[in-house]
Design a protein around this motif. Sequence first.
Motif, PDB file in Angstrom:
ATOM      1  N   SER A  83      24.261 104.968 111.049  1.00  0.00           N
ATOM      2  CA  SER A  83      23.658 103.635 110.947  1.00  0.00           C
ATOM      3  C   SER A  83      22.235 103.654 111.514  1.00  0.00           C
ATOM      4  O   SER A  83      21.854 104.561 112.235  1.00  0.00           O
ATOM      5  CB  SER A  83      24.510 102.610 111.696  1.00  0.00           C
ATOM      6  OG  SER A  83      24.596 102.960 113.060  1.00  0.00           O
ATOM      7  N   GLU A  85      18.713 100.772 112.500  1.00  0.00           N
ATOM      8  CA  GLU A  85      18.233  99.397 112.684  1.00  0.00           C
ATOM      9  C   GLU A  85      16.731  99.439 112.915  1.00  0.00           C
ATOM     10  O   GLU A  85      16.223 100.282 113.639  1.00  0.00           O
ATOM     11  CB  GLU A  85      18.917  98.762 113.892  1.00  0.00           C
ATOM     12  CG  GLU A  85      18.420  97.372 114.196  1.00  0.00           C
ATOM     13  CD  GLU A  85      19.146  96.750 115.377  1.00  0.00           C
ATOM     14  OE1 GLU A  85      18.590  95.786 115.930  1.00  0.00           O
ATOM     15  OE2 GLU A  85      20.242  97.216 115.750  1.00  0.00           O
ATOM     16  N   SER A  96      21.400 106.106 114.613  1.00  0.00           N
ATOM     17  CA  SER A  96      22.644 106.483 115.283  1.00  0.00           C
ATOM     18  C   SER A  96      22.620 107.973 115.593  1.00  0.00           C
ATOM     19  O   SER A  96      21.782 108.731 115.088  1.00  0.00           O
ATOM     20  CB  SER A  96      23.845 106.165 114.390  1.00  0.00           C
ATOM     21  OG  SER A  96      23.852 107.033 113.265  1.00  0.00           O
ATOM     22  N   SER A 160      20.426 105.149 101.266  1.00  0.00           N
ATOM     23  CA  SER A 160      20.378 104.183 102.349  1.00  0.00           C
ATOM     24  C   SER A 160      20.514 102.765 101.809  1.00  0.00           C
ATOM     25  O   SER A 160      20.020 102.458 100.722  1.00  0.00           O
ATOM     26  CB  SER A 160      19.037 104.340 103.093  1.00  0.00           C
ATOM     27  OG  SER A 160      19.054 103.656 104.302  1.00  0.00           O
ATOM     28  N   GLY A 162      20.853  98.478 103.396  1.00  0.00           N
ATOM     29  CA  GLY A 162      20.856  97.598 104.557  1.00  0.00           C
ATOM     30  C   GLY A 162      20.572  96.166 104.168  1.00  0.00           C
ATOM     31  O   GLY A 162      20.427  95.843 102.984  1.00  0.00           O
ATOM     32  N   ARG A 176      19.329  96.067 109.270  1.00  0.00           N
ATOM     33  CA  ARG A 176      20.344  97.040 109.672  1.00  0.00           C
ATOM     34  C   ARG A 176      20.977  97.640 108.443  1.00  0.00           C
ATOM     35  O   ARG A 176      21.111  96.975 107.411  1.00  0.00           O
ATOM     36  CB  ARG A 176      21.445  96.365 110.482  1.00  0.00           C
ATOM     37  CG  ARG A 176      21.009  95.887 111.809  1.00  0.00           C
ATOM     38  CD  ARG A 176      22.181  95.345 112.601  1.00  0.00           C
ATOM     39  NE  ARG A 176      21.701  94.798 113.846  1.00  0.00           N
ATOM     40  CZ  ARG A 176      22.072  93.626 114.322  1.00  0.00           C
ATOM     41  NH1 ARG A 176      22.939  92.900 113.682  1.00  0.00           N
ATOM     42  NH2 ARG A 176      21.583  93.204 115.467  1.00  0.00           N
ATOM     43  N   ILE A 178      23.175 101.470 106.691  1.00  0.00           N
ATOM     44  CA  ILE A 178      23.785 102.789 106.804  1.00  0.00           C
ATOM     45  C   ILE A 178      23.025 103.750 105.904  1.00  0.00           C
ATOM     46  O   ILE A 178      22.367 103.337 104.948  1.00  0.00           O
ATOM     47  CB  ILE A 178      25.279 102.799 106.419  1.00  0.00           C
ATOM     48  CG1 ILE A 178      25.468 102.463 104.938  1.00  0.00           C
ATOM     49  CG2 ILE A 178      26.091 101.900 107.323  1.00  0.00           C
ATOM     50  CD1 ILE A 178      26.840 102.804 104.411  1.00  0.00           C
TER      51      ILE A 178
END
Length: 192
Positions: A83, A85, A96, A160, A162, A176, A178
């Motif tokens: 993840s 952000e 992450s 990706s 979000g 945010r 993944i």
Amino acid sequence: MMSVPYWEFVHPDDRPGLVESGEQLMAGAISARLGSEVRMLGRDGHYRWTRWNTKAIPQEQLFYTIAVALAGGRDDERVDVGSWEWHIPSDLFILSEKLLEVFAHADDGPSPYQAFLQRVHPGDRQRVDRELRASLAGAEPYSDEFRIQRPDGRARRLRSAGRPIPGLDGEPEHIRGITVDVTNRQQSSRAR
């Protein structure tokens, strides 16, 4: 799951059937879809077979789904997923632990957004920046596939997705999402 559309967790080979049945449900061609089996991405990066029972409320544009993991239903395919952000007020991009590994990032702390962009392959960098900023400006979901350049010179291909998250004033404060490393999938599809 609120920051990423559910289909980002569905195995790419299973998405077309899922979309087709969803369209049939919304069009009222069928009232429910029972027993659909699809692979879903788990936190450990493995896909697992699940069985879905879905009912649609077309007039409200809603789906209600119950998904159950099938016994012994783990697919052998494993992907690296993590993840991220982007906190807009501080302009910090947070990855992450798994994405730090994928990016081969030496520093494990948040970094400025421009530092993240510098890791994106030069041929994809402008598009990624444009798409992320358009997502924020329109408060719309973000989805893209791009390459990154690791410090060792190797490139990786990432998928990706979000969604912008509004602050108290209603303006996007975070985005945010993944990211899945799809490098191996790309290489195996070229080999076919």
